[in-house]
Design a protein around this motif. Sequence first.
Motif, PDB file in Angstrom:
ATOM      1  N   TRP A 635      24.058 108.882  92.616  1.00 26.51           N
ATOM      2  CA  TRP A 635      23.235 108.678  93.804  1.00 26.51           C
ATOM      3  C   TRP A 635      23.100 109.994  94.577  1.00 26.51           C
ATOM      4  O   TRP A 635      24.062 110.750  94.725  1.00 26.51           O
ATOM      5  N   SER A 639      18.047 111.514  98.973  1.00 27.88           N
ATOM      6  CA  SER A 639      16.853 110.855  98.466  1.00 27.88           C
ATOM      7  C   SER A 639      16.300 109.869  99.493  1.00 27.88           C
ATOM      8  O   SER A 639      17.054 109.099 100.097  1.00 27.88           O
ATOM      9  N   THR A 640      14.995 109.904  99.684  1.00 29.01           N
ATOM     10  CA  THR A 640      14.358 108.908 100.552  1.00 29.01           C
ATOM     11  C   THR A 640      13.690 107.803  99.728  1.00 29.01           C
ATOM     12  O   THR A 640      13.027 106.933 100.277  1.00 29.01           O
ATOM     13  N   TYR A 641      13.878 107.834  98.411  1.00 32.67           N
ATOM     14  CA  TYR A 641      13.305 106.821  97.516  1.00 32.67           C
ATOM     15  C   TYR A 641      14.349 105.884  96.911  1.00 32.67           C
ATOM     16  O   TYR A 641      14.086 104.704  96.710  1.00 32.67           O
ATOM     17  N   GLN A 643      18.418 104.678  97.064  1.00 28.02           N
ATOM     18  CA  GLN A 643      19.719 104.692  97.730  1.00 28.02           C
ATOM     19  C   GLN A 643      20.556 103.515  97.237  1.00 28.02           C
ATOM     20  O   GLN A 643      20.018 102.483  96.838  1.00 28.02           O
ATOM     21  N   ARG A 711       8.749 102.829  97.928  1.00 27.27           N
ATOM     22  CA  ARG A 711      10.063 103.139  98.526  1.00 27.27           C
ATOM     23  C   ARG A 711      11.006 101.935  98.518  1.00 27.27           C
ATOM     24  O   ARG A 711      11.977 101.878  99.260  1.00 27.27           O
ATOM     25  N   ASN A 714      14.874 102.158  98.419  1.00 30.70           N
ATOM     26  CA  ASN A 714      15.621 102.643  99.582  1.00 30.70           C
ATOM     27  C   ASN A 714      15.631 101.559 100.657  1.00 30.70           C
ATOM     28  O   ASN A 714      14.636 101.336 101.349  1.00 30.70           O
TER      29      ASN A 714
END
Length: 894
Positions: A635, A639-641, A643, A711, A714
């Motif tokens: 992980w 990352s904003t995509y 999680q 997305r 996330n």
Amino acid sequence: MASLDSFKSRKTLNVGGKQYVYYSLKDAEANGLSGISKLPFSLKVLIENLLRFEDGRTVTADMIRSSLNWLQTRTSDLEIAFRPARVLMQDFTGVPAIVDLAAMRDAMVHFGGDPKKINPLIPIDLVIDHSVIIKYFGNNAAFNMNVEEEYKQNQERYRFLKWAQGSFDNFRVVPPGTGICHQVNLEYLSQTVFTSEEGGETVAYPDTLVGTDSHTTMVNGLAVLGWGVGGIEAEAAMLGQPVSMLLPEVIGFKLSGKLREGVTATDLVLRVTEMLRKKGVVGKFVEFYGSGLSALPLEDRATIGNMAPEYGATCGFFPVDTDTLRYLTQTGREEDRVALVEAYCKAQGMLRTDDLEDPVFTDTLSLDLADVVPAVAGPKRPQDRVELASAKQGFLKAIETEFKKGADAAAARFPVAGKDYDIGHGDVVIAAITSCTNTSNPSVMIAAGLLARNAAAKGLKSKPYVKTSLAPGSQVVGEYLSRSGLQTDLDKLGFNLVGIGCTTCIGNSGPLPEEVSEAVNQNDLIVTAVLSGNRNFEGRVNPDVKANYLASPPLVVAYAIAGSLQVDLATEPLGTGSDGQPVYLKDIWPSSQEIADFIRENVTRQIFQERYADVFTGDEHWQKIQVEGGMTYAWDDRSTYVQNPPYFEGMEREPAPVEDIDKARILGLFLDSITTDHISPAGSIKEASPAGAYLRDHQVRPQDFNQYGTRRGNHQVMMRGTFANIRIKNQMLQGIEGGLTKHWPDGEQMPIYDAAMKYRAEGTPLVIFANREYGTGSSRDWAAKGTFLLGVRAVVAQSFERIHRSNLVGMGVVPLVFEEGTSWQTLGIQGDETVTIKGLSEGLKPRQTLNLEITFADGSVKNVPVICRIDTLDELDYYKNGGILQYVLRGLAA
């Protein structure tokens, strides 16, 4: 796992010199299951599944025997365990499901177990098809430019999926640019009769599946029984859990006659959708029968099957007949597979012929295909069919009733800055040939191309303010349009190829040209989108467009030329030809014979074989993606995509006792038909929204926000996006649109996410109230996951759509239904009350009546009975464990 075979049904079948083991319905009928030959074909598939998986525990001989009571009652409260042959995913819904599996591996390591146990036990196919956005259009460079943009925006997601492809067994990924999952499923993945190797033998059985997209039902046209489920249910199926369901009612839909000249499969499916919505088929199977099937090619059947979610059914099933065999052959399936399908279905009594006795159904309705006329559906729902001849009047009425504009507003025109044209109410600003529903069907795609050819020959063009696009559902479509020369004609009207995948229908229409968007918003215009899709819910297609219409591909082209819903295509000219004469729709509409000749010449078995020869390899962009291996995912906190979700934080090996819900506050009050798009939008992320603020805080530029759908890996973005649809109306705030609520007891207005976090800090549980058909639309697990993460413990409604109800239970949220005649309005609920729900903590049973204790602001109390829609014992186990994932994980860890 070998069946106990209490009904002596295990037999062998010789096809082309090869032996197959199968479970014979005819032998089972002779050995104690008298009458199963009279069942609908779809129920025969379920009975075969029970025979094959009889284990004395999840499937017993008594359960199988009890299923025959259906023939007397034509309904059932029998809970069965269904095990699909495989699972289908698209990337919007598939990424969060695989993220959950990766998180379960981490949790398994935490419990000291083997992460390899978290592995699909049945075949999974994930098709990356929902991520391409129409940023560029109207020219031949658009396709490559949109592909470049797609890979730029989605590297993190694609890297994760490529890791999963290498790390999980039984998991294949179809790379971007190949096709829409349902069309790839129809044209390539599905077998109609599936086989697997077990103990040195080849076992044959009906191809069945569940999919993480509600339009999985498209493949019902190929006699493959399957339907959409939430990602959480799909994950359980992957991990060996049966799909728990009640043996369904089956509504028979009898078709006779044949379609008239000029009527398309799209017109037919809009009529079927309207009829079945009116009939009321939520939670039921629909099965099509009658002599009309012989006049309905498989491509048209798939179009009808696709829209089962729109008419509300679990599935829209068509049995195997000679046209099924024709389609399997034409689309490049192996000859021995086609021979097996024919031999197997004959042996099982599952091959439909016109002289066959009608099956027994719960209820029936019928349609003469000759009665279908051209139509569109809109401006807000797929079931709102309007005959083409009435579409103009329907829009003018909607301007007043739906959109609250004065009667004189329709005629107003406004200039577009820097352009030599103006724009007004009803103008078509998006015309999109898109979506699995229609692009799988050569008859309507060829019709669109021929109509474009005829229009161009007369000198007609699309209006300059129309954003035109063509996004076929597979490479096959692009190939036959190109080879036939029709793509050149479509290009002349701006319908250049923009991508291969699900675009406008899922909300990936991309922005309107800036000057058009400004004119629309500055003048509060009710502009329209016309798309050949299956969904036209509020706020879905484009944030600037309030009225959305579903139409056949040729009508999409016609509306791009006419430029407005205020043009009556039945009686008024589309435009003026190069000879100065008016041109009417009838002047350029191709004949059925012309369409059929084009299909015969251009849609060939060879194209299917060539285009699907290397389906899992991908283009050079996909092949360049580098990933690091490993049993658990590395992980990236930045990352904003993607999680690691919080579902297993603090989880113990044994579940804590269930508690009643005490003094909950109300997060939202909603009316009828709140869709999963309202609850968890898939479209663009507004800069001023809580999700936008999160992305800005993580140094993501607004032009790189992408959209909610991309997305979904996330949770931080998705919980902020829950109930954030720009068109949702929380009735606690009269007349205000968007994801807002009031926090009580202070009454402060704020975004729903902010209020939920404030309540969480105060230790206050939450509930939602709604009316009928709560959770209609896409099988969007984030509509349930986001609800759970906001702290909502229960949703109380007058009725639920099937998939969303199941998803709520899968996330540990209780769905409750008012008794008939009761609603939050009749109770006088304003939103400032507290709610206590008793009866959850002791001896809870499926569909039990519970008590809702509502305390009003003045201190008065009302006690209201509600039905707990935890429907089965399996669902009760999931709820007691806090959700289906926790239930499965505890079982594997033990």
